[in-house]
Write an enzyme that holds these catalytic residues in place. Structure first.
Site, PDB file in Angstrom:
ATOM      1  N   SER A 214       0.840  -1.189   0.000  1.00 35.72           N
ATOM      2  CA  SER A 214       0.000   0.000   0.000  1.00 35.72           C
ATOM      3  C   SER A 214       0.882   1.248   0.000  1.00 35.72           C
ATOM      4  O   SER A 214       2.057   1.180   0.363  1.00 35.72           O
ATOM      5  CB  SER A 214      -0.860  -0.054   1.266  1.00 35.72           C
ATOM      6  OG  SER A 214      -1.940   0.826   1.170  1.00 35.72           O
TER       7      SER A 214
ATOM      8  N   GLY B 210      -3.165  -0.482  -3.796  1.00 35.72           N
ATOM      9  CA  GLY B 210      -1.830  -0.066  -3.366  1.00 35.72           C
ATOM     10  C   GLY B 210      -1.333   1.238  -3.934  1.00 35.72           C
ATOM     11  O   GLY B 210      -0.287   1.732  -3.495  1.00 35.72           O
TER      12      GLY B 210
ATOM     13  N   PRO C 115      -8.270  -0.547  -5.667  1.00 37.48           N
ATOM     14  CA  PRO C 115      -7.738   0.611  -4.947  1.00 37.48           C
ATOM     15  C   PRO C 115      -8.619   1.014  -3.766  1.00 37.48           C
ATOM     16  O   PRO C 115      -9.849   0.920  -3.835  1.00 37.48           O
ATOM     17  CB  PRO C 115      -7.746   1.714  -6.014  1.00 37.48           C
ATOM     18  CG  PRO C 115      -8.875   1.337  -6.917  1.00 37.48           C
ATOM     19  CD  PRO C 115      -8.920  -0.164  -6.927  1.00 37.48           C
ATOM     20  N   GLY C 116      -7.998   1.440  -2.693  1.00 36.39           N
ATOM     21  CA  GLY C 116      -8.733   2.006  -1.561  1.00 36.39           C
ATOM     22  C   GLY C 116      -8.291   3.448  -1.381  1.00 36.39           C
ATOM     23  O   GLY C 116      -8.995   4.400  -1.708  1.00 36.39           O
ATOM     24  N   ARG C 117      -7.037   3.572  -0.911  1.00 39.79           N
ATOM     25  CA  ARG C 117      -6.490   4.894  -0.601  1.00 39.79           C
ATOM     26  C   ARG C 117      -6.637   5.896  -1.753  1.00 39.79           C
ATOM     27  O   ARG C 117      -7.039   7.043  -1.535  1.00 39.79           O
ATOM     28  CB  ARG C 117      -5.003   4.731  -0.263  1.00 39.79           C
ATOM     29  CG  ARG C 117      -4.368   5.976   0.311  1.00 39.79           C
ATOM     30  CD  ARG C 117      -2.848   5.803   0.449  1.00 39.79           C
ATOM     31  NE  ARG C 117      -2.449   4.539   0.972  1.00 39.79           N
ATOM     32  CZ  ARG C 117      -2.114   4.294   2.241  1.00 39.79           C
ATOM     33  NH1 ARG C 117      -2.143   5.272   3.123  1.00 39.79           N
ATOM     34  NH2 ARG C 117      -1.744   3.087   2.609  1.00 39.79           N
TER      35      ARG C 117
ATOM     36  N   ARG D 103      -2.118   6.805  12.105  1.00 43.48           N
ATOM     37  CA  ARG D 103      -1.086   6.547  11.093  1.00 43.48           C
ATOM     38  C   ARG D 103       0.281   7.150  11.432  1.00 43.48           C
ATOM     39  O   ARG D 103       1.299   6.506  11.225  1.00 43.48           O
ATOM     40  CB  ARG D 103      -1.557   7.006   9.707  1.00 43.48           C
ATOM     41  CG  ARG D 103      -2.828   6.277   9.234  1.00 43.48           C
ATOM     42  CD  ARG D 103      -3.114   6.471   7.749  1.00 43.48           C
ATOM     43  NE  ARG D 103      -2.147   5.801   6.925  1.00 43.48           N
ATOM     44  CZ  ARG D 103      -1.130   6.382   6.327  1.00 43.48           C
ATOM     45  NH1 ARG D 103      -0.978   7.695   6.407  1.00 43.48           N
ATOM     46  NH2 ARG D 103      -0.268   5.672   5.626  1.00 43.48           N
TER      47      ARG D 103
ATOM     48  N   TYR E  33       2.988   4.309  11.485  1.00 44.84           N
ATOM     49  CA  TYR E  33       3.887   4.226  10.329  1.00 44.84           C
ATOM     50  C   TYR E  33       4.830   5.416  10.226  1.00 44.84           C
ATOM     51  O   TYR E  33       5.549   5.540   9.232  1.00 44.84           O
ATOM     52  CB  TYR E  33       3.088   4.144   9.018  1.00 44.84           C
ATOM     53  CG  TYR E  33       1.871   3.256   9.056  1.00 44.84           C
ATOM     54  CD1 TYR E  33       1.994   1.880   9.247  1.00 44.84           C
ATOM     55  CD2 TYR E  33       0.589   3.783   8.898  1.00 44.84           C
ATOM     56  CE1 TYR E  33       0.882   1.070   9.285  1.00 44.84           C
ATOM     57  CE2 TYR E  33      -0.532   2.973   8.933  1.00 44.84           C
ATOM     58  CZ  TYR E  33      -0.380   1.617   9.132  1.00 44.84           C
ATOM     59  OH  TYR E  33      -1.472   0.813   9.173  1.00 44.84           O
TER      60      TYR E  33
ATOM     61  N   CYS F 217      -3.559  10.422  26.550  1.00 41.98           N
ATOM     62  CA  CYS F 217      -2.612  10.357  27.656  1.00 41.98           C
ATOM     63  C   CYS F 217      -1.370   9.583  27.291  1.00 41.98           C
ATOM     64  O   CYS F 217      -1.078   8.565  27.928  1.00 41.98           O
ATOM     65  CB  CYS F 217      -3.282   9.723  28.862  1.00 41.98           C
ATOM     66  SG  CYS F 217      -4.302  10.912  29.670  1.00 41.98           S
TER      67      CYS F 217
ATOM     68  N   TYR G 284      -7.968   5.240   5.785  1.00 41.15           N
ATOM     69  CA  TYR G 284      -7.382   4.655   6.992  1.00 41.15           C
ATOM     70  C   TYR G 284      -7.319   5.640   8.167  1.00 41.15           C
ATOM     71  O   TYR G 284      -6.425   5.576   8.999  1.00 41.15           O
ATOM     72  CB  TYR G 284      -5.995   4.070   6.687  1.00 41.15           C
ATOM     73  CG  TYR G 284      -6.032   3.063   5.550  1.00 41.15           C
ATOM     74  CD1 TYR G 284      -6.631   1.819   5.725  1.00 41.15           C
ATOM     75  CD2 TYR G 284      -5.507   3.371   4.293  1.00 41.15           C
ATOM     76  CE1 TYR G 284      -6.696   0.904   4.683  1.00 41.15           C
ATOM     77  CE2 TYR G 284      -5.564   2.459   3.252  1.00 41.15           C
ATOM     78  CZ  TYR G 284      -6.162   1.230   3.451  1.00 41.15           C
ATOM     79  OH  TYR G 284      -6.231   0.326   2.417  1.00 41.15           O
TER      80      TYR G 284
HETATM   81  N1  LLP Z   1      -6.559  -5.220  -1.685  1.00 41.38           N
HETATM   82  C1  LLP Z   1      -6.014  -5.907  -0.670  1.00 41.38           C
HETATM   83  C2  LLP Z   1      -6.026  -7.367  -0.715  1.00 41.38           C
HETATM   84  C3  LLP Z   1      -5.453  -5.225   0.415  1.00 41.38           C
HETATM   85  O1  LLP Z   1      -4.905  -5.912   1.410  1.00 41.38           O
HETATM   86  C4  LLP Z   1      -5.474  -3.818   0.441  1.00 41.38           C
HETATM   87  C5  LLP Z   1      -4.921  -3.069   1.581  1.00 41.38           C
HETATM   88  C6  LLP Z   1      -6.069  -3.140  -0.634  1.00 41.38           C
HETATM   89  C7  LLP Z   1      -6.597  -3.878  -1.690  1.00 41.38           C
HETATM   90  C8  LLP Z   1      -6.157  -1.645  -0.694  1.00 41.38           C
HETATM   91  O2  LLP Z   1      -4.925  -1.026  -0.685  1.00 41.38           O
HETATM   92  P1  LLP Z   1      -4.807   0.561  -0.960  1.00 41.38           P
HETATM   93  O3  LLP Z   1      -5.221   0.802  -2.386  1.00 41.38           O
HETATM   94  O4  LLP Z   1      -5.697   1.267  -0.009  1.00 41.38           O
HETATM   95  O5  LLP Z   1      -3.384   0.828  -0.720  1.00 41.38           O
HETATM   96  N2  LLP Z   1      -3.597   0.863   7.270  1.00 41.38           N
HETATM   97  C9  LLP Z   1      -2.558   1.094   6.290  1.00 41.38           C
HETATM   98  C10 LLP Z   1      -2.893   0.470   4.958  1.00 41.38           C
HETATM   99  C11 LLP Z   1      -3.132  -1.016   5.022  1.00 41.38           C
HETATM  100  C12 LLP Z   1      -3.552  -1.588   3.696  1.00 41.38           C
HETATM  101  C13 LLP Z   1      -3.990  -2.999   3.826  1.00 41.38           C
HETATM  102  N3  LLP Z   1      -4.427  -3.604   2.610  1.00 41.38           N
HETATM  103  C14 LLP Z   1      -2.312   2.597   6.166  1.00 41.38           C
HETATM  104  O6  LLP Z   1      -2.954   3.372   6.860  1.00 41.38           O
HETATM  105  O7  LLP Z   1      -1.459   3.014   5.404  1.00 41.38           O
END
Ligand code: LLP
Length: 434
Positions: free
Chosen positions: A221, A253, A293-295, A332, A336, A363, A393
């Site tokens: 990611s 990612g 995609p998520g982020r 975050r 991280y 605290c 996130y």
């Molecule tokens: N697909 C799978 C199988 C995943 O495990 C993930 C994220 C995604 C898609 C989406 O990834 P993105 O496009 O959002 O990068 N909490 C961490 C990020 C953890 C991501 C876990 N898996 C942060 O705040 O950076």
């Protein structure tokens, strides 16, 4: 092309970069922040602080951008930001929904998304989660282990649900170790190099036949350097060919810019890179290519608005600016070492020469939101402080640490605000205790 940078980068003194704000954000003639036609100080007045604010048009634009290339092969990784409103929005805009637990599955179903447009992930799915997925007609389960194959076998008939194997391609993405997933030493997927992935897809095809027709991988990611995706595709292409698979999901990612001097490739750029790499690697045209995609869909659409409550100058060291949230709404930086910018809602483009550390109200000393922040010199207690690019996130990983109620989530569009998740109350904090 943007380079991966140190996660603890320093925010700059300039006013906030337009690329860190949602499409529907601008400063009015007095320099005050307006999003989706609504003034942010008015929202603070009406709903109190802190709150998560999302520009709905920005969310929709990002969904459309990726759907334009992959159609329903574009799945929104709901873990990055999940509320019923978001699940509905992504589905309305043509996306599939990716869930990674039974809980995410229930929220997405409650939003009205049909099971057939849901993909279930998870490295340790329970029998109950698998059964629920099959009963609700989930379109695809991404199988992550031999134990899971045994569990599916015990469930028996899978109805409309199809199966993919989560392949571990052994690719090291250039990102923080905690959010890297495609390297050989990983809890996710089945290794291609060791032959486990081949054995797993063969076992699935033996047991379930044609419905076991997909490969899936996700290398990490917050990736800003796209070559890892090319490598992933090149490595997995032969696997797809030799097992006659019909679907390949490359994962999510794609990273985003968090700081003024960071830049990220666009979703369309990423999509083109993937399509080209699939062609170059000789993946058959009949294989449906997908992404998750998520982020990159939600991060820049969202921001967090806090009120400054205390300003403390420690002679010879630094000034601490404390706001009314903290690591419970944005873990975050602590997890991280992620960098963020901060600015005042009343002066978006004003220079920010004053070095400060923005902290929360929890605290513990690690409760830092912006370690090396910059604010205008006239910043005072009572000002509204905004951290942009918290749409991914942030709410998703929010907690009740120190029994701080979680902030509400507000969507704005066309001059109107709607609360899609209300602020937690003291009753909510006590509701699980007899
Ligand atoms: N697909 C799978 C199988 C995943 O495990 C993930 C994220 C995604 C898609 C989406 O990834 P993105 O496009 O959002 O990068 N909490 C961490 C990020 C953890 C991501 C876990 N898996 C942060 O705040 O950076």
């Amino acid at each position: 092309m943007a380079q991966v940078r140190d996660e603890t980068g320093t925010p700059s003194e300039a006013g906030i970069g337009a690329h860190l704000l949602p499409l529907g954000a601008h400063a009015d003639e007095e320099g005050r922040l307006v999003v989706g036609g609504v003034r942010v100080d008015d929202l603070a007045q009406e709903f109190g602080t802190p709150f998560f604010l999302y520009d709905e048009e920005h969310l929709r634009a990002r969904c459309r951008e990726i759907v334009a290339v992959f159609g329903r092969g574009a799945a929104f990784a709901s873990k990055s930001f999940l509320t019923k409103a978001m699940a509905r929005l992504a589905f309305e805009e043509g996306m599939t929904l990716d869930v990674s637990t039974g809980g995410e599955l229930e929220v997405v179903l409650a939003a009205g998304v049909p099971g057939e447009h849901v993909i279930l992930h998870g490295n340790n799915k329970s029998v109950a989660e698998l059964r629920r997925a099959v009963d609700t007609g989930v379109g695809r389960i991404v199988v992550d282990s031999f134990d899971e194959i045994d569990r599916l076998d015990a469930i028996g008939e899978l109805g409309e649900t199809r199966l993919s194997i989560r392949v571990n391609p052994g690719v090291e993405a250039h990102t923080h170790e905690f959010i890297r997933t495609g390297q050989e030493d990983s809890k996710f997927g089945l290794s291609l190099a060791s032959g486990e992935a081949d054995r797993a897809i063969e076992a699935l095809q033996d047991r379930f036949g044609d419905i076991a027709d997909g490969a899936h991988a996700h290398i990490g990611s917050q990736i800003l350097e796209l070559s890892g995706f090319d490598r992933e595709i090149e490595i997995i292409a032969p696997f797809i060919g030799r097992h006659g698979l019909r679907e390949f999901v490359v994962g999510g990612g794609l990273g985003v810019a968090y700081l003024n001097d960071e830049f990220a490739p666009s979703l369309s750029h990423w999509a083109r890179e993937i399509a080209t790499a699939c062609q170059r690697s000789g993946i058959d045209d009949r294989v449906a290519i997908g992404v998750e995609p998520g982020r990159a869909i939600v991060a820049t659409a969202g921001m967090t608005c806090y009120r400054i409550g205390t300003i403390k100058a420690i002679a010879g060291y630094r000034t601490y600016v404390a706001v009314d949230g903290g690591m419970s709404d944005n873990p975050r930086p602590v997890l991280y070492g992620s960098g963020y910018e901060a600015f005042l809602a009343r002066s978006v483009h004003t220079r920010r020469p004053w070095p400060v550390r923005v902290v929360g109200k929890h605290c513990e000393s690690g409760d830092v939101i912006v370690s090396d922040g910059r604010l205008p010199e006239d910043t005072v207690v009572g000002d509204l402080l905004v951290t942009p690019v918290t749409g991914a996130y942030g709410f998703a990983m929010a907690s009740n640490y120190n029994r701080v109620p979680r902030p509400p989530v507000i969507f704005v569009a066309n001059g109107a605000a709607r609360v899609v998740v209300r602020r937690e109350s003291i009753e909510d904090l006590l509701r699980l205790e007899p």
